[in-house]
Enzyme design. Structure first.
Site, PDB file in Angstrom:
ATOM      1  N   ASP A   1       0.874  -1.172   0.000  1.00 29.00           N
ATOM      2  CA  ASP A   1       0.000   0.000   0.000  1.00 29.00           C
ATOM      3  C   ASP A   1       0.912   1.223   0.000  1.00 29.00           C
ATOM      4  OD1 ASP A   1      -1.706   2.099   0.466  1.00 29.00           O
ATOM      5  OD2 ASP A   1      -2.615   1.261   2.283  1.00 29.00           O
TER       6      ASP A   1
ATOM      7  N   ASN B   1       2.435   3.567 -11.318  1.00 29.38           N
ATOM      8  CA  ASN B   1       1.185   3.454 -12.064  1.00 29.38           C
ATOM      9  C   ASN B   1      -0.027   3.476 -11.135  1.00 29.38           C
ATOM     10  OD1 ASN B   1      -0.399   2.914 -14.479  1.00 29.38           O
ATOM     11  ND2 ASN B   1      -0.651   0.820 -13.724  1.00 29.38           N
TER      12      ASN B   1
ATOM     13  N   TYR C   1      -9.819  14.498 -10.913  1.00 27.17           N
ATOM     14  CA  TYR C   1      -8.744  13.697 -11.499  1.00 27.17           C
ATOM     15  C   TYR C   1      -7.640  14.591 -12.050  1.00 27.17           C
ATOM     16  CZ  TYR C   1      -6.862   9.630 -14.052  1.00 27.17           C
ATOM     17  OH  TYR C   1      -6.070   8.611 -14.521  1.00 27.17           O
TER      18      TYR C   1
ATOM     19  N   LYS D   1      -3.607  14.617 -11.191  1.00 28.37           N
ATOM     20  CA  LYS D   1      -2.623  14.338 -12.240  1.00 28.37           C
ATOM     21  C   LYS D   1      -1.774  15.562 -12.570  1.00 28.37           C
ATOM     22  CE  LYS D   1      -3.258   9.954 -13.216  1.00 28.37           C
ATOM     23  NZ  LYS D   1      -2.154   8.969 -13.037  1.00 28.37           N
TER      24      LYS D   1
END
Length: 260
Positions: A64, A91, A156, A160
């Protein structure tokens, strides 16, 4: 295909059934010894088995990345097994809220940043000493969401965009240690998850999944969507010596949907 990563130790954090799996398999086929890290043991075991079936070497370590002790355990496992690290691919992925920011809970935004940005930073910091010894490479998986402002992807995009800024800053900070850091920004990836999603859209609007694909792909220059293996190939390039003078860069892989 040349062995771009021959005998190098490649750590992939955020291994899933789509892009993460493709990166692991591509790395193995390019001669790497692959370390797989994710929270779900069953998923790790499945992908590790596929790597071995393809003739590669794999080490699965449940991790984790939001937990300091878990990341320290990952580093220790890599050092115990191989004594080095050459490439780190980050990723980590959190499903976006798919709501405008005005209707997105702060908890959702915080959780996304904690995983995507701080989790990635935690892994990078932990592996920095080892990567400095090998003049290693880091590849962070970003997203084409940084190129547009569609309302549903606000949360999002925040995460990012922060990941991109962090990657650029770290490229400068760690460059003097010989560590390169680059990003890959995919658009839609034609994998099982997207196929399911297009099926849901098709059902909602009374059209076929093929029509959803055609409408989406029509926005790109190549009139198709990239597959996981194509994204993974871009990762292999940036991880390898072929990109030994490339750092702080973002490589878009979207079949020409957006131009930067």
């Amino acid at each position: 295909m040349p062995n771009l990563l021959d005998r190098r130790v490649v750590v992939v954090s955020g291994v899933g059934p789509g892009l993460g799996r493709a990166v692991c398999l591509r790395a193995a086929r390019n001669g790497a010894r692959v370390v797989l890290a994710a929270r779900t043991q069953s998923r790790l075991d499945e992908v590790a088995a596929q790597v071995r079936d393809a003739g590669g070497e794999a080490l699965a370590v449940p991790t984790d990345i939001t937990d300091d002790a878990a990341v320290d355990n990952l580093v220790q496992a890599v050092n115990d097994e191989y004594g080095r690290v050459d490439v780190l691919v980050n990723n980590a992925f959190a499903v976006p809220s798919m709501k405008p920011l005005g209707r997105t809970d702060f908890e959702q935004i915080t959780s996304s940043i904690d995983l995507t940005v701080l989790g990635t930073l935690r892994v990078i910091k932990a592996f920095t000493p080892g990567l400095a010894e090998t003049a290693g490479s880091i590849v962070n998986i970003n997203s084409m969401v940084i190129r547009h402002s569609e309302p549903r992807y606000g949360s999002y995009k925040i995460a990012k965009s922060a990941l991109l800024a962090m990657s650029q800053s770290l490229a400068t900070e760690l460059g003097e240690q010989g560590i390169r850091i680059n990003s890959v920004a995919p658009g839609y990836i034609w994998d099982d998850q997207l196929k399911w999603y297009f099926g849901q859209i098709a059902e909602k609007y009374g059209i076929t999944a093929d029509q959803v694909y055609e409408q989406t792909a029509s926005k790109s220059d190549l009139k198709r969507l990239p597959e996981p293996e194509e994204i993974a190939d871009a990762v292999m390039f940036l991880a390898s010596d072929m990109a030994r003078s490339v750092t702080g860069h973002t490589l878009d892989v979207n079949c020409g949907e957006y131009h930067d």
